[in-house]
Design a protein around this motif. Structure first.
Motif, PDB file in Angstrom:
ATOM      1  N   PHE A  95     -62.901  12.444  34.867  1.00 42.44           N
ATOM      2  CA  PHE A  95     -63.182  12.692  33.450  1.00 42.44           C
ATOM      3  C   PHE A  95     -61.972  13.290  32.732  1.00 42.44           C
ATOM      4  O   PHE A  95     -61.559  12.820  31.664  1.00 42.44           O
ATOM      5  CB  PHE A  95     -64.394  13.617  33.326  1.00 42.44           C
ATOM      6  CG  PHE A  95     -64.496  14.307  31.983  1.00 42.44           C
ATOM      7  CD1 PHE A  95     -64.736  13.578  30.820  1.00 42.44           C
ATOM      8  CD2 PHE A  95     -64.338  15.685  31.871  1.00 42.44           C
ATOM      9  CE1 PHE A  95     -64.814  14.215  29.590  1.00 42.44           C
ATOM     10  CE2 PHE A  95     -64.419  16.323  30.646  1.00 42.44           C
ATOM     11  CZ  PHE A  95     -64.651  15.578  29.506  1.00 42.44           C
ATOM     12  N   VAL A  96     -61.386  14.317  33.345  1.00 37.09           N
ATOM     13  CA  VAL A  96     -60.257  14.997  32.695  1.00 37.09           C
ATOM     14  C   VAL A  96     -59.099  14.016  32.509  1.00 37.09           C
ATOM     15  O   VAL A  96     -58.473  13.961  31.443  1.00 37.09           O
ATOM     16  CB  VAL A  96     -59.802  16.227  33.517  1.00 37.09           C
ATOM     17  CG1 VAL A  96     -58.519  16.809  32.959  1.00 37.09           C
ATOM     18  CG2 VAL A  96     -60.896  17.286  33.526  1.00 37.09           C
ATOM     19  N   GLU A  97     -58.864  13.201  33.544  1.00 37.23           N
ATOM     20  CA  GLU A  97     -57.758  12.252  33.458  1.00 37.23           C
ATOM     21  C   GLU A  97     -58.001  11.215  32.357  1.00 37.23           C
ATOM     22  O   GLU A  97     -57.121  10.930  31.540  1.00 37.23           O
ATOM     23  CB  GLU A  97     -57.574  11.568  34.809  1.00 37.23           C
ATOM     24  CG  GLU A  97     -56.273  10.796  34.901  1.00 37.23           C
ATOM     25  CD  GLU A  97     -56.165  10.056  36.226  1.00 37.23           C
ATOM     26  OE1 GLU A  97     -55.546   8.993  36.256  1.00 37.23           O
ATOM     27  OE2 GLU A  97     -56.721  10.566  37.225  1.00 37.23           O
ATOM     28  N   SER A  98     -59.215  10.665  32.311  1.00 40.09           N
ATOM     29  CA  SER A  98     -59.438   9.611  31.317  1.00 40.09           C
ATOM     30  C   SER A  98     -59.532  10.187  29.910  1.00 40.09           C
ATOM     31  O   SER A  98     -59.140   9.544  28.940  1.00 40.09           O
ATOM     32  CB  SER A  98     -60.674   8.777  31.662  1.00 40.09           C
ATOM     33  OG  SER A  98     -61.810   9.588  31.649  1.00 40.09           O
ATOM     34  N   ASP A 132     -55.125  12.191  24.433  1.00 42.66           N
ATOM     35  CA  ASP A 132     -53.868  12.923  24.495  1.00 42.66           C
ATOM     36  C   ASP A 132     -54.033  14.431  24.316  1.00 42.66           C
ATOM     37  O   ASP A 132     -53.230  15.082  23.655  1.00 42.66           O
ATOM     38  CB  ASP A 132     -52.889  12.368  23.429  1.00 42.66           C
ATOM     39  CG  ASP A 132     -51.460  12.770  23.760  1.00 42.66           C
ATOM     40  OD1 ASP A 132     -51.177  12.992  24.949  1.00 42.66           O
ATOM     41  OD2 ASP A 132     -50.640  12.889  22.833  1.00 42.66           O
ATOM     42  N   ARG A 133     -55.109  14.972  24.857  1.00 34.74           N
ATOM     43  CA  ARG A 133     -55.254  16.430  24.900  1.00 34.74           C
ATOM     44  C   ARG A 133     -56.182  16.777  26.059  1.00 34.74           C
ATOM     45  O   ARG A 133     -56.895  15.918  26.568  1.00 34.74           O
ATOM     46  CB  ARG A 133     -55.799  16.981  23.579  1.00 34.74           C
ATOM     47  CG  ARG A 133     -57.182  16.489  23.204  1.00 34.74           C
ATOM     48  CD  ARG A 133     -57.669  17.166  21.906  1.00 34.74           C
ATOM     49  NE  ARG A 133     -59.102  16.978  21.729  1.00 34.74           N
ATOM     50  CZ  ARG A 133     -59.639  15.957  21.077  1.00 34.74           C
ATOM     51  NH1 ARG A 133     -58.879  15.031  20.543  1.00 34.74           N
ATOM     52  NH2 ARG A 133     -60.961  15.858  20.957  1.00 34.74           N
ATOM     53  N   THR A 134     -56.144  18.052  26.476  1.00 33.89           N
ATOM     54  CA  THR A 134     -57.017  18.484  27.566  1.00 33.89           C
ATOM     55  C   THR A 134     -58.431  18.653  27.026  1.00 33.89           C
ATOM     56  O   THR A 134     -58.608  19.243  25.964  1.00 33.89           O
ATOM     57  CB  THR A 134     -56.503  19.820  28.140  1.00 33.89           C
ATOM     58  OG1 THR A 134     -55.169  19.623  28.610  1.00 33.89           O
ATOM     59  CG2 THR A 134     -57.371  20.293  29.290  1.00 33.89           C
ATOM     60  N   PRO A 135     -59.431  18.124  27.731  1.00 38.39           N
ATOM     61  CA  PRO A 135     -60.799  18.260  27.205  1.00 38.39           C
ATOM     62  C   PRO A 135     -61.269  19.704  27.235  1.00 38.39           C
ATOM     63  O   PRO A 135     -60.799  20.517  28.029  1.00 38.39           O
ATOM     64  CB  PRO A 135     -61.628  17.401  28.160  1.00 38.39           C
ATOM     65  CG  PRO A 135     -60.837  17.350  29.419  1.00 38.39           C
ATOM     66  CD  PRO A 135     -59.397  17.395  29.007  1.00 38.39           C
TER      67      PRO A 135
END
Lengths: 306, 379
Positions: B276-279, B285-288
């Motif tokens: 999830f974090v990667e996609s 273009d930001r950290t969730p």
């Protein structure tokens, strides 16, 4: 409550007060000279903070950010005056409120569109960060002392400007009799743009100074705007001296009320109830003060009698 | 008001190809997308749409609309969703006061509501409803976990502070429910307050072992920056709301090392979370943030229910939602009887990773935690 804590809270109130003064000065000038209610003053505060945050992020210099905030807010103010506000001087206050409220929405959504929905980062410059120890063993943040100093310097500058310069004479004349100074050959529309830009620049500077210790986000100006209006009503609309005294009163009463009232109630009732009642009453204090001033002196402390 | 209609990946093309194939399920997504607090709504929306996009869910149609953080606007939007758009499921609300204005009427009209954030106690207790599912948490959870963490860390006295509004009072009550030490001072600040000099002076003077504060959004940014600058050496803890990815970049190093509690963290070690974090990073273009993770899980819950039941059969669909057969990004997840989560709450620490301020998991605070209000719920 110890003496040290009390002195610290007085300093906090002073710092809050001079910050409010920067906002209130522009508001009161614009109302006094042009007779305009400018709800968009808070938007200019936000413009200053965003300009400072983005320039400081790009250059790494807080000073450049501060200069950018002055320039950006003054420019935004001048443009708004020429494009929108100029058409409103002859209209009644309801039209002015509606149009400047629309400006709030335009500035907010425009800023969100440019910078996104997330708050920006603006930090205190290295040289001003951290606490200093004052005489008497009070640890107090250096940056807040800096804000107090800047605020007092700006207040001094404004008094000098209004009392001693040609521009100041024109501003005072504009407050007293618009038709007459126009008849004397003063370019009144240029004067109005100048006054508006000056007020905007002060708001922008307040936004940048405060942005470093608060959150630079869309909508940050409106809560301050309400307090600035309270300030100029207490001080008397159109009076710089009134704005200064009003701002310090609001700053001190609000800050001291927040800390002293819960303690005062704590002596007569149970602790958790005292906190709730004290906090609730503390947030009403400045409005009670405003109501009191309006009853005793409807024109405000330093306002000219209508 | 802008109406943003997103027909997901290929829905249009497919619909054209198949003649007049209607969507199998229609979602009304209403959230705070402009003005103050918009960052939270935007993250929930982005997480929600990401999950649908990844699943290639071309049988789901999503209508997105902004509530401007105003309950009265939200009620209008919900009415429009239900009457004109005829949605099957509503979701997206960030704030509890708005949820309380919208949810009871929506679920009583037979619609499903999946809460990706707000969890007011009223809807967890007596006001619970068979069509209301909370996939985030009940509001008290993080405060309770913070109280438990303060015990574990050996803090014997605490200064506690929150804004003077219902969620603030609930927050401090939640903290005190689990905290066993002495509360030396309890301070309520004004909602929307931006200057905390007066409170910071009181914290300094209180000499407590720890200061617990709940100040969501911009209030937290202001407080943290001012606290760091004041040079007070009393450690802080807070609920995850005050240390979220939407605000950490604006706080910077002022929050370094502060412990906070949340049901999720970007580095939480589950396979689903890493993906999830990667996609999310690739797509936006930001950290969730935690909010994005909750939006993502809300969509996953919805998709999992669609696999086993059709929304036209409300009873079967409800059972399918209740089963929660999906791989949550936060690991183990199931619903309690009141359809609020039973989940672990973690202690996180604020650190800088690759130039971005973010959270890392320190350890669990509460395991298999559920709320106390479920006892009043008749489900």
């Amino acid at each position: 409550m110890t003496t040290i804590l009390f002195i610290e809270q007085v300093l906090n109130g002073l710092q809050f007060g001079v910050m409010l003064f920067l906002m209130a000065a522009g508001l009161t000038l614009v109302f006094g000279v042009m007779g305009l209610i400018n709800l968009a003053h808070g938007a200019l505060y936000m413009v200053g903070a965003f300009a400072a945050a983005s320039v400081a992020a790009a250059t790494g210099s807080f000073l450049l950010g501060l200069i950018a905030s002055l320039a950006a807010a003054a420019m935004a103010g001048a443009i708004v005056e020429i494009v929108v506000i100029r058409r409103l001087y002859r209209r009644d206050h309801l039209d002015q409120v509606l149009a400047t409220f629309a400006l709030i929405l335009i500035f907010s959504e425009g800023t969100r569109w440019l910078f996104g929905s997330f708050p920006l980062y603006l930090d205190i410059p290295e040289a001003l960060s951290g606490p200093v120890t004052l005489p008497g063993g009070i640890d107090y943040p250096l940056y807040r002392l800096f804000i107090i100093a800047v605020g007092l310097a700006v207040a001094g500058f404004l008094f000098w400007l209004i009392a001693r310069t040609r521009l100041g004479i024109r501003i005072r004349a504009g407050e007293a009799d618009r038709e007459m100074i126009a008849a004397l050959g003063v370019d009144i529309s240029k004067l109005y743009t100048l006054v508006f830009a000056l007020g905007a620049a002060l708001a922008g500077m307040a936004g940048a100074l405060v942005g470093a210790i608060q959150s630079v986000e869309v909508g940050m100006g409106e809560p301050v705007l309400i307090l600035a209006f309270v300030t100029i009503i207490i001080g008397g609309i159109g009076s710089i001296k009134g704005a200064f005294v009003g701002a310090l009163l609001v700053g001190l009463i609000d800050t001291l009320g927040r800390t002293l009232l819960p303690i005062a109630f704590g002596t007569v009732m149970e602790a958790s109830a005292a906190t709730t009642v004290g906090s609730a009453l503390a947030s009403m204090l400045i409005y009670i003060l405003m109501a009191g001033v309006l009853i005793a002196r409807p024109q405000g402390l330093f306002g000219a009698a209508a | 008001m802008t109406v943003l209609r997103s027909l997901l990946a290929g829905t249009c093309a497919l619909a054209l190809a198949a003649g007049a194939q209607a969507s199998d399920l229609k979602v009304g997504f209403l959230s705070t997308l402009s003005g103050g607090g918009a960052g939270l709504g935007v993250d929930i929306r982005d997480g929600f749409l990401l999950a649908l996009g990844e699943a290639g869910a071309d049988d789901v149609e999503v209508v997105v609309e902004d509530t401007q953080r105003k309950p009265e606007v939200a009620v209008q939007v919900a009415d429009e969703f239900i009457q004109r758009e005829e949605v099957d499921v509503l979701t997206g609300i960030v704030f509890s006061n708005i949820a309380l204005a919208v949810v009871p009427s929506a679920v009583n009209q037979g619609k499903f509501y999946i809460s990706p954030n707000a969890g007011p106690s009223q809807l967890a207790g007596r006001g619970c409803h068979e069509n209301y599912f909370n996939v985030a948490w009940q509001n008290d959870a993080m405060h309770e976990a913070a109280g438990a963490h303060a015990n574990d860390a050996g803090y014997e006295s605490a200064f506690i502070m929150a804004p003077n509004y219902p969620a603030g009072q609930d927050g401090l009550t939640g903290f005190k429910r689990f905290y066993e030490g002495e509360v030396v001072s309890e301070v309520y600040t004004r909602l929307g307050q931006t200057d905390y000099a007066a409170e910071i002076a009181q914290i300094r003077a209180s000499d407590a072992d720890v200061a617990y504060f709940f100040l969501p959004g911009g209030m937290g940014i202001s407080f943290l920056k001012q606290y760091a600058d004041a040079g007070v050496d009393i450690p802080l803890i807070g609920p995850g709301f005050s240390f979220d990815q939407t605000i950490l970049p604006a706080v910077g190093d002022a929050a370094a090392g502060v412990r906070n509690t949340s049901e999720w963290s970007p580095d939480l070690d589950t396979a689903a979370n890493a993906a999830f974090v990667e996609s999310f990073r690739a797509a936006y273009d930001r950290t969730p943030s935690m909010y994005a993770a909750q939006g993502y899980d809300a969509a996953q819950l919805l998709l999992s229910a669609m696999e086993t039941a059709d929304v036209s059969d409300a009873d079967a669909f409800r059972e399918a939602l209740r089963a929660a057969e999906f791989e949550s990004v936060r690991g183990a997840f199931r619903f309690a009887a009141n359809q609020h989560p039973i989940q672990d709450i973690y202690v996180r620490e604020v650190v800088e990773r690759d130039g971005v301020w973010t959270n890392v998991v320190v350890g669990p605070s509460l395991q298999d935690h559920s709320d106390v209000y479920g006892a009043d719920c008749d489900l």
